[in-house]
Design a protein around this motif. Sequence first.
Motif, short mmCIF file in Angstrom:
data_model
loop_
_atom_site.label_atom_id
_atom_site.label_comp_id
_atom_site.label_asym_id
_atom_site.label_seq_id
_atom_site.Cartn_x
_atom_site.Cartn_y
_atom_site.Cartn_z
N SER A 1 -34.18 -23.18 -1.73
CA SER A 1 -33.94 -22.64 -0.38
C SER A 1 -34.06 -21.12 -0.36
O SER A 1 -34.63 -20.55 0.56
CB SER A 1 -32.55 -23.05 0.13
OG SER A 1 -32.52 -24.42 0.41
N PHE A 2 -33.51 -20.45 -1.38
CA PHE A 2 -33.59 -18.98 -1.41
C PHE A 2 -35.04 -18.52 -1.40
O PHE A 2 -35.42 -17.64 -0.64
CB PHE A 2 -32.86 -18.40 -2.64
CG PHE A 2 -33.17 -16.94 -2.85
CD1 PHE A 2 -32.59 -15.96 -2.05
CD2 PHE A 2 -34.09 -16.53 -3.81
CE1 PHE A 2 -32.90 -14.62 -2.21
CE2 PHE A 2 -34.41 -15.19 -3.98
CZ PHE A 2 -33.81 -14.24 -3.19
N GLN A 3 -35.85 -19.13 -2.26
CA GLN A 3 -37.27 -18.76 -2.34
C GLN A 3 -37.95 -18.96 -1.00
O GLN A 3 -38.72 -18.11 -0.54
CB GLN A 3 -37.94 -19.62 -3.42
CG GLN A 3 -39.30 -19.11 -3.90
CD GLN A 3 -39.26 -17.69 -4.45
OE1 GLN A 3 -38.30 -17.31 -5.11
NE2 GLN A 3 -40.27 -16.91 -4.17
N VAL B 1 -35.47 -8.89 8.54
CA VAL B 1 -34.71 -9.98 7.92
C VAL B 1 -34.44 -9.65 6.45
O VAL B 1 -35.35 -9.29 5.70
CB VAL B 1 -35.46 -11.33 8.03
CG1 VAL B 1 -34.70 -12.43 7.30
CG2 VAL B 1 -35.66 -11.72 9.49
N TYR B 2 -33.17 -9.78 6.07
CA TYR B 2 -32.75 -9.53 4.68
C TYR B 2 -32.19 -10.84 4.13
O TYR B 2 -31.33 -11.45 4.76
CB TYR B 2 -31.64 -8.46 4.66
CG TYR B 2 -32.07 -7.13 5.22
CD1 TYR B 2 -32.35 -6.06 4.38
CD2 TYR B 2 -32.20 -6.94 6.60
CE1 TYR B 2 -32.74 -4.83 4.90
CE2 TYR B 2 -32.60 -5.73 7.13
CZ TYR B 2 -32.87 -4.67 6.27
OH TYR B 2 -33.26 -3.45 6.79
N VAL B 3 -32.68 -11.26 2.97
CA VAL B 3 -32.23 -12.52 2.38
C VAL B 3 -31.45 -12.23 1.10
O VAL B 3 -31.93 -11.50 0.23
CB VAL B 3 -33.42 -13.46 2.10
CG1 VAL B 3 -32.96 -14.73 1.40
CG2 VAL B 3 -34.12 -13.82 3.41
N ILE B 4 -30.25 -12.77 1.03
CA ILE B 4 -29.36 -12.53 -0.12
C ILE B 4 -29.24 -13.80 -0.96
O ILE B 4 -28.89 -14.86 -0.45
CB ILE B 4 -27.94 -12.11 0.37
CG1 ILE B 4 -27.99 -10.81 1.18
CG2 ILE B 4 -26.96 -12.01 -0.80
CD1 ILE B 4 -28.15 -9.55 0.40
N ASN B 5 -29.53 -13.66 -2.26
CA ASN B 5 -29.28 -14.74 -3.22
C ASN B 5 -27.82 -14.63 -3.63
O ASN B 5 -27.43 -13.71 -4.34
CB ASN B 5 -30.21 -14.56 -4.43
CG ASN B 5 -29.87 -15.49 -5.58
OD1 ASN B 5 -29.11 -16.44 -5.43
ND2 ASN B 5 -30.42 -15.19 -6.74
N SER B 6 -27.00 -15.59 -3.18
CA SER B 6 -25.55 -15.49 -3.43
C SER B 6 -25.20 -15.69 -4.91
O SER B 6 -24.09 -15.36 -5.33
CB SER B 6 -24.79 -16.53 -2.60
OG SER B 6 -25.01 -17.82 -3.14
N GLU B 7 -26.16 -16.27 -5.68
CA GLU B 7 -25.88 -16.64 -7.08
C GLU B 7 -24.67 -17.58 -7.17
O GLU B 7 -23.98 -17.64 -8.19
CB GLU B 7 -25.67 -15.41 -7.96
CG GLU B 7 -26.94 -14.57 -8.10
CD GLU B 7 -26.76 -13.38 -9.02
OE1 GLU B 7 -25.98 -13.49 -9.97
OE2 GLU B 7 -27.38 -12.35 -8.75
N ASN B 8 -24.42 -18.29 -6.07
CA ASN B 8 -23.24 -19.14 -6.03
C ASN B 8 -23.52 -20.35 -5.15
O ASN B 8 -24.63 -20.54 -4.67
CB ASN B 8 -22.03 -18.34 -5.51
CG ASN B 8 -20.78 -18.66 -6.31
OD1 ASN B 8 -20.39 -19.82 -6.43
ND2 ASN B 8 -20.16 -17.64 -6.87
N LEU B 9 -22.49 -21.16 -4.97
CA LEU B 9 -22.63 -22.33 -4.10
C LEU B 9 -21.30 -22.57 -3.40
O LEU B 9 -20.30 -21.93 -3.71
CB LEU B 9 -23.05 -23.57 -4.91
CG LEU B 9 -22.36 -23.84 -6.24
CD1 LEU B 9 -20.96 -24.38 -6.06
CD2 LEU B 9 -23.19 -24.83 -7.05
N SER B 10 -21.35 -23.46 -2.41
CA SER B 10 -20.16 -23.80 -1.64
C SER B 10 -19.50 -22.51 -1.10
O SER B 10 -20.19 -21.57 -0.74
CB SER B 10 -19.20 -24.64 -2.49
OG SER B 10 -18.14 -25.12 -1.71
#
Length: 280
Positions: free
Chosen positions: A95-97, A109-118
Amino acid sequence: MSKVKITCDSTADLSHELLQKYNIDTIPLYIIIDENTYRDSVDIQPDDIYAYAQRTGKLPKTAAVSVQNYIDLFAKYQEYDAIIHINIGQQFSSSFQNAYIASQEFKNVYVINSENLSTGSGHLVIEAAELAAQGLDAEQICENLKRVIPKIDASFVIDTLDYLKMGGRCSSIQAFGASLLNIKPCIEVIDGKMEVGKKYRGKIEKSIQKYVVDRLKDRDDIITDRVFITHSGCSVDLLNQVKQLVIESQPFEEVFITRASCTISCHCGPNTLGVLFKTK
C-alpha cells in the motif's frame, strides 16, 4: 494558516469517533474470499473472517490499496494546501508503494511510511491531525512525524498461532508446539518488522494481564498523552480489566480502546490484544 488534510488506510485501526473528531479520511485495504473482493471494515467485518476460517480452515487473502484508489482519494482534497497520507509500514503491505506512486500525480501530497501497523500507525495519524489543527504546514508536520516514528512502542499478545499458520507466517509444528504448551507469544514491531518478544504461558486473560504490567509498570520513558488498547475481539470484561491495569500502571491522559480492522485480524486471529504508546 496552512490547510492540511490528513488521510490514512484502514489498518490504522482508529475508531469511527476518532476519525470524525479529527476529520480524518480513511481508505480500505481489500479482503478476498472465494474470488469475491470486499473493502476492509466497509463490506466485511473481522467476525466474518473468523467465521470463514472456522468453516473452511482457510484464511481470506488480503490485498493492498491500488494506485488508482489512492489517486481518487488524493483528487478529492485538492482544495487543501496539502494532503498527508499515513500508511501501514512498507514491510507489511505494498500500500505504501502504491500511495507513493499515486502521490507523484500531485504537487501537494506527502506519503508517510509509518514503519508500523494498527494503532502504531494510528498514533502518527492523530499526531499529524493535532499538528495540522495547530496550523503547521505539511513540511513541519512530516518532520515531526519522522521524529515520532522510532519512538512508537507497538506490541500484541496472540492467543492462537493458527491464523499465522494459515497465513504461512509460522509452521504447523510451531503452532502445534505453542498450543500444546499453552504459549501466548508477544509480537513486537521493531524497525518496521515483526519480532517475537516474551512468551507467556497459561490462559489468554492472565497472559494479557501479565503483558500489560510488563509493558507499562515502573517505566519513566513513556509519553503519557495517549495510549491505545487495540484488540481483535476480546471480551468486554477483559477490556475493562486491561483498561484498569493501564490506568494503574501509567498516568495516561487518554485511553482509547479500538477494534482491529479485518486486515490486522486476518493475520493475528481472535483474542489478540496490544497496548500501544509513545516513548520519550
